[in-house]
Design a protein around this motif. Structure first.
Motif, PDB file in Angstrom:
ATOM      1  N   TYR A  96     -34.310 -13.398  19.288  1.00 15.95           N
ATOM      2  CA  TYR A  96     -34.035 -14.497  18.364  1.00 15.95           C
ATOM      3  C   TYR A  96     -33.814 -13.988  16.943  1.00 15.95           C
ATOM      4  O   TYR A  96     -34.485 -13.049  16.504  1.00 15.95           O
ATOM      5  CB  TYR A  96     -35.189 -15.506  18.370  1.00 15.95           C
ATOM      6  N   LYS A 111     -30.326 -17.662  19.279  1.00 14.98           N
ATOM      7  CA  LYS A 111     -30.649 -16.789  20.416  1.00 14.98           C
ATOM      8  C   LYS A 111     -29.592 -15.701  20.514  1.00 14.98           C
ATOM      9  O   LYS A 111     -28.403 -15.974  20.436  1.00 14.98           O
ATOM     10  CB  LYS A 111     -30.702 -17.576  21.719  1.00 14.98           C
ATOM     11  N   ARG A 163     -44.485 -19.132  17.890  1.00 19.07           N
ATOM     12  CA  ARG A 163     -45.024 -19.342  19.232  1.00 19.07           C
ATOM     13  C   ARG A 163     -43.878 -19.591  20.182  1.00 19.07           C
ATOM     14  O   ARG A 163     -43.224 -20.620  20.125  1.00 19.07           O
ATOM     15  CB  ARG A 163     -45.958 -20.542  19.250  1.00 19.07           C
ATOM     16  N   TYR A 164     -43.656 -18.658  21.065  1.00 13.20           N
ATOM     17  CA  TYR A 164     -42.671 -18.830  22.151  1.00 13.20           C
ATOM     18  C   TYR A 164     -42.950 -17.845  23.226  1.00 13.20           C
ATOM     19  O   TYR A 164     -43.695 -16.940  23.104  1.00 13.20           O
ATOM     20  CB  TYR A 164     -41.222 -18.724  21.668  1.00 13.20           C
TER      21      TYR A 164
END
Length: 164
Positions: A96, A111, A163-164
């Motif tokens: 990302y 992305k 957060r991913y």
């Protein structure tokens, strides 16, 4: 290093001085041309450049000999997903790219695909003074799971958890 309308490739010498190896690009809005490049980030063999003047991200392939080949541009001027209004800072984490937009007062997340191409995923933030709000966001940096954002007009650095 992004310059006024070009990219300079520099060597750090043993005495810590710098030497220019080569330059790439000129002023313009075609592939391989730049208007006010501000942020750069590298992922694999690609160098991504934020261009404030052209309201886009340009992707350049870094060749084995260090030379650069322009590959594609992404985005145009606007406020929607995949559009930019004065993109400024870039930072990469995983697959990302995080992009600050100084006049949209937000961060856009793109992305990176295996072929180097990019697609827009989402944006966050809006103009304001609270947490997660920005007023002319500028440079970005990532360490671990934290995104550091220079929030220029608010005169602060915001630290946001990824957060991913």
């Amino acid at each position: 290093m992004a310059d006024s309308d070009r990219i300079q490739i520099l060597r750090i010498n043993p005495d810590n001085s710098l030497s220019v190896i080569s330059t790439f690009g000129k002023r313009g809005n075609n592939l391989g041309e730049f208007t006010a490049p501000t942020g750069i980030a590298i992922k694999g063999d690609y160098l991504y450049v934020a261009e404030m003047g052209n309201h886009r991200i340009q992707a350049l392939r870094i060749n084995r000999d260090g030379s650069i080949t322009p590959k594609f541009v992404f985005g145009k001027k606007g406020n929607d997903l995949g559009e930019f209004y004065r993109p400024y800072g870039l930072a990469v984490k995983g697959n990302y790219i995080y992009v600050t937009e100084s006049l949209n007062n937000r961060i856009q997340v793109l992305k990176i695909h295996s072929d180097g191409k990019i697609t827009a995923k989402f944006t966050f933030g809006k103009k304001g003074r609270g947490l997660g709000r920005f007023w002319y966001p500028g440079a970005l940096a990532i360490k671990g799971n934290f995104l550091y954002v220079s929030d220029t007009a608010n005169e602060r650095i915001q630290i946001l958890e990824i957060r991913y």
